[in-house]
Design an enzyme around this catalytic site. Structure first.
Site, short mmCIF file in Angstrom:
data_model
loop_
_atom_site.label_atom_id
_atom_site.label_comp_id
_atom_site.label_asym_id
_atom_site.label_seq_id
_atom_site.Cartn_x
_atom_site.Cartn_y
_atom_site.Cartn_z
N THR A 96 -5.57 7.03 7.85
CA THR A 96 -6.26 6.88 6.22
C THR A 96 -6.52 5.96 6.21
O THR A 96 -7.11 5.88 4.61
CB THR A 96 -5.57 8.23 5.98
OG1 THR A 96 -5.12 7.31 5.78
CG2 THR A 96 -5.65 9.61 6.62
N HIS A 107 5.79 7.00 6.26
CA HIS A 107 5.39 6.56 5.40
C HIS A 107 4.79 7.46 4.47
O HIS A 107 4.06 8.68 4.50
CB HIS A 107 3.41 5.12 5.20
CG HIS A 107 3.10 5.36 5.83
ND1 HIS A 107 2.89 5.37 6.97
CD2 HIS A 107 1.40 5.77 5.67
CE1 HIS A 107 1.67 6.08 7.24
NE2 HIS A 107 0.89 6.51 6.56
N HIS A 115 2.37 9.20 1.12
CA HIS A 115 1.28 8.94 0.58
C HIS A 115 0.96 9.48 -1.22
O HIS A 115 1.44 10.71 -0.49
CB HIS A 115 -0.20 8.65 0.27
CG HIS A 115 -0.67 8.63 1.81
ND1 HIS A 115 -1.61 7.40 1.59
CD2 HIS A 115 -0.22 8.14 3.34
CE1 HIS A 115 -1.61 6.81 2.75
NE2 HIS A 115 -0.93 7.54 3.96
N GLU A 166 -2.90 13.43 1.40
CA GLU A 166 -4.37 12.99 1.79
C GLU A 166 -5.38 14.44 1.83
O GLU A 166 -6.57 13.77 1.60
CB GLU A 166 -4.24 12.11 2.80
CG GLU A 166 -3.44 10.88 2.63
CD GLU A 166 -3.55 9.41 2.95
OE1 GLU A 166 -3.76 8.54 1.94
OE2 GLU A 166 -3.42 9.00 3.84
N HIS A 199 0.65 -0.78 -0.16
CA HIS A 199 -0.07 0.21 0.50
C HIS A 199 0.76 1.23 0.18
O HIS A 199 0.27 2.65 -0.83
CB HIS A 199 -0.60 0.16 1.95
CG HIS A 199 -1.75 -1.40 1.30
ND1 HIS A 199 -2.50 -1.42 0.41
CD2 HIS A 199 -2.09 -1.78 2.49
CE1 HIS A 199 -3.58 -2.67 1.24
NE2 HIS A 199 -2.19 -3.25 1.94
N HIS A 240 3.84 10.90 6.34
CA HIS A 240 3.12 10.69 7.39
C HIS A 240 4.26 10.04 8.46
O HIS A 240 4.26 8.46 8.73
CB HIS A 240 1.63 10.21 7.62
CG HIS A 240 0.84 10.29 6.84
ND1 HIS A 240 -0.41 9.56 6.59
CD2 HIS A 240 0.41 11.19 6.38
CE1 HIS A 240 -0.68 10.25 5.47
NE2 HIS A 240 -0.89 11.65 5.82
#
Length: 266
Positions: A201, A96, A98, A108, A66, A121
């Site tokens: 999230t 990590h 996104h 996000e 992910h 994050h």
């Protein structure tokens, strides 16, 4: 499909479908959100953030299918966040990212509807109140996530060591040693922030997070962002299909009456 394996970022298993397996997806404290800067309430009693990362011990870098994640030794209070809206100190567990496919999408959280190409994050947990990360992740005051926006600009020297390591974790389920990385290098100089009560999230979407979103983004080069998009895959090495890891973000969720507080005046 059951458990944590039933979700992803595709049409059939993406954020719009998560509620089927995780009903809390339709809860009142979900993240991320769109931050409307003019509606954030300046709170003069909010303290400056204190980030004690100098003695942190990074352990490994991994691809969990992910995102890409760097994990830390969280067995003591060497690496903590406190101050800000927090009453306790929270230990750093992992960080990590996104990201999207282009400049104007990927983060996000959004600010006044604006999306950034990427969002970092840093996940911390309340080790004072809970014996394990898992128990903290299920408690309303269990986690603190520090969010940092990435925008395209000059090359970021601190990010190079991480992007150079991505090839080692190209496939889902891979992990590699990644020592002596201090995430302090990934923070902007200005630590003014917004804060609000929210959730993870990604599934299980627990409503256990105090969010602290830094106002100032860090600048990274287009080439550095391309390393994320072109190196990492959603798939395992044994799978025939090759899907580049992109658009691994959840869109903003309803605010549901929550107040966003700011540590600064607009």
């Amino acid at each position: 499909m059951t458990g944590q394996h039933c979700w992803g970022y595709g049409e059939e298993d993406g954020p719009s479908e998560w509620y089927r397996y995780f009903p809390i997806a339709q809860g009142n404290r979900q993240s991320p959100i769109n931050i409307v800067a003019s509606q954030a309430v300046f709170n003069p009693s909010l303290q400056p953030l204190v980030l004690s990362y100098d003695q942190c011990t990074s352990i490994d870098i991994s691809n969990n299918g992910h995102s890409v994640m760097v994990e830390f030794d969280d067995n003591d209070d060497k690496t903590v966040i406190n101050g800000g809206p927090l009453n306790d100190s929270y230990r750093l567990k992992q960080f990590h990212f996104h990201w999207g496919t282009q400049h104007n999408e990927g983060s996000e959280h959004t600010v006044d509807g604006k999306s950034y190409p990427c969002e970092l994050h840093l996940v911390h947990w309340n080790a004072k109140s809970y014996p394990t990360f898992g128990e903290a992740a299920a408690a309303s005051d269990g986690l603190v996530v520090l969010g940092v926006f990435l925008e395209i600009g000059e090359k970021h020297p601190g990010l190079d060591r991480l992007t150079d390591a991505l090839y080692m974790v190209r496939f889902k389920g891979t992990k590699a040693q990644f020592n002596n990385f201090n995430p302090k290098c990934l923070l902007p100089s200005n630590l003014e922030y917004w804060t609000y009560p929210g959730s993870l999230t990604t599934p299980p979407l627990n409503e256990s997070v105090t969010w602290i979103i830094l106002k100032e983004p860090i600048k990274v080069s287009e080439k550095q962002m391309e390393r994320f998009r072109k190196t990492l895959l959603f798939n395992g090495e044994e799978e025939e299909e090759r899907m580049h890891m992109v658009n691994n973000f959840r869109p903003p969720q309803p605010l549901n009456g929550r107040k966003v507080q700011a540590s600064f005046k607009c």
